[in-house]
Design an enzyme around this catalytic site. Structure first.
Site, PDB file in Angstrom:
ATOM      1  N   VAL A 186       0.841  -1.204   0.000  1.00 16.17           N
ATOM      2  CA  VAL A 186       0.000   0.000   0.000  1.00 16.17           C
ATOM      3  C   VAL A 186       0.874   1.252   0.000  1.00 16.17           C
ATOM      4  O   VAL A 186       0.569   2.239  -0.680  1.00 16.17           O
ATOM      5  CB  VAL A 186      -0.956  -0.001   1.201  1.00 16.17           C
ATOM      6  CG1 VAL A 186      -1.883   1.205   1.148  1.00 16.17           C
ATOM      7  CG2 VAL A 186      -1.777  -1.289   1.231  1.00 16.17           C
ATOM      8  N   ASP A 187       1.962   1.228   0.742  1.00 13.84           N
ATOM      9  CA  ASP A 187       2.889   2.361   0.725  1.00 13.84           C
ATOM     10  C   ASP A 187       3.437   2.596  -0.678  1.00 13.84           C
ATOM     11  O   ASP A 187       3.527   3.731  -1.148  1.00 13.84           O
ATOM     12  CB  ASP A 187       4.051   2.102   1.685  1.00 13.84           C
ATOM     13  CG  ASP A 187       3.733   2.494   3.112  1.00 13.84           C
ATOM     14  OD1 ASP A 187       2.905   3.398   3.314  1.00 13.84           O
ATOM     15  OD2 ASP A 187       4.307   1.897   4.032  1.00 13.84           O
TER      16      ASP A 187
END
Length: 376
Positions: free
Chosen positions: A168-169
């Site tokens: 997600v980062d």
């Protein structure tokens, strides 16, 4: 060769950890000058995220901070804050991922800078936005959990599992970079900058693409399916003679070729498996039949046999094997032996690798000297 398509662009990088530093590294690879602002004494959180370490630096930090210079500034000190503000006023882009509201405390938020630097492109990255989720900590694992990714990831029902990297980062960093480039295009046309807001939860919900659409459009709340796909079959991991192999069969032609290759051409005309919809409906039976056939050969043998037939497949590689494959395919995944190549290929202005990730405050003196000089 030029220094890159973003040469001459100055980015004030008030970020740490992964999503935002990844975005600024990508832009640095494309020629932007990135000045990383860090806390004296400790710096970016990832400097402490080890092992492993190389030459005293955490590899985690090194992985997303190449092509940058580091200045150590204490924003609670008037001199440090003045230097930070001067940097922001000279910058084309400012990127930050502090807790929402913190930059405003120092007058370094978009509202506090836009009048003095109207062309500034200001990118703010958070975990859950600047509204009701402002106080929530934005850690990748947390967002994978509450954002639904873990609910569809894992070996089976009741066993939610995170992705093997802070996915997600990384996706948020990519979206931030796209937003920055879009805002710069607007600024080139109008002379006016703008505020970009990107958050981890929104990025994840968008990046779950068909799974999110299954819910919004069809009311289907997906669950864990292991390595299977909700809409395609066969599309999963199978046991070969020596190690697992993946099949990703996306159409009927590929399935017919697979059936012929495993010695069961009748599978392609079996009413249970004739179309993809049929195969999804009878996925357990299909997996059992294919599993028996695939155990007869090693994964690499199947790869060599099936690939020329147009059947998407491949062994489950280690990361070392994955780099080896990329090298055999001529993708040159390494730069200088130990740096992962930026995957963007540009024929005229390719990414460059000008300097390794900086030591904490390595360039403080030279940057402060520059900030003291009159602006152009």
């Amino acid at each position: 060769m030029t220094d890159g398509p973003l040469a001459g662009l100055l980015i004030a990088d008030f970020s740490r950890v992964l999503a935002a530093p990844y975005a600024t590294m990508l832009l640095a690879d494309l020629g932007a000058e990135v000045i990383k602002v860090e806390r004296p004494g400790t710096g970016d959180d990832t400097r402490a995220w080890g092992p492993p370490h190389v030459a005293g630096e955490a590899v985690y930090y090194l992985s997303v901070n190449r092509n940058k210079r580091s200045i150590a500034l204490d924003l609670t000190d008037p001199a440090g804050l003045a230097a930070a503000r001067e940097l922001a006023l000279r910058a084309d882009v400012l990127v930050e991922n502090f807790r929402p509201g913190l930059m405003a405390r120092y007058g370094l938020d978009h509202s506090g800078l836009k009048d003095a630097n109207p062309g500034l492109v200001y990118c703010s990255i958070s975990g859950f936005g600047s509204g009701g989720g402002a106080a929530l900590p934005g850690y990748d694992l947390l967002v994978q959990a509450v954002g639904g990714l873990m609910s569809v990831t894992g070996p089976g029902p009741g066993e939610p599992t995170k992705a093997g990297v802070a996915l997600v980062d990384v996706l948020t960093g990519l979206h931030a970079a796209i937003g920055i480039l879009s805002a710069l295009r607007h600024r080139d046309a109008t002379g006016v900058g703008q505020l970009i807001e990107v958050n981890l939860l929104g990025t994840l919900l968008s990046s779950m693409v068909n799974q999110s659409a299954n819910y919004l459009m069809a009311g289907v709340v997906p669950g864990i399916m292991g390595n299977r796909h909700p809409s395609i079959a066969p599309y999963e991991v199978f046991p070969a003679a020596d190690r697992p192999i993946v099949l990703a069969v996306g159409n009927d032609r590929q399935f017919a070729a697979l059936a012929e290759a495993v010695g069961s051409p009748g599978l392609a005309t079996d009413p249970r498996f004739r179309t993809n919809t049929d195969r999804v409906a009878h996925v357990d039976e299909l997996a059992s039949l294919l599993g028996e056939k695939l155990r007869a050969r090693g994964a690499d043998d199947w790869f060599e046999l099936l690939t020329p037939l147009g059947v998407p497949c491949g062994p489950v590689n280690t990361l070392a094997e994955a780099f080896g494959l990329a090298e055999r395919l001529g993708l040159d995944p390494r730069v200088s032996g130990d740096t992962v190549r930026n995957p963007i290929g540009l024929s005229a202005t390719p990414p460059t690798y000008r300097r390794p990730a900086p030591h904490l405050g390595e360039h403080t003196g030279e940057i402060l000297d520059w900030l003291r000089r009159p602006r152009d």
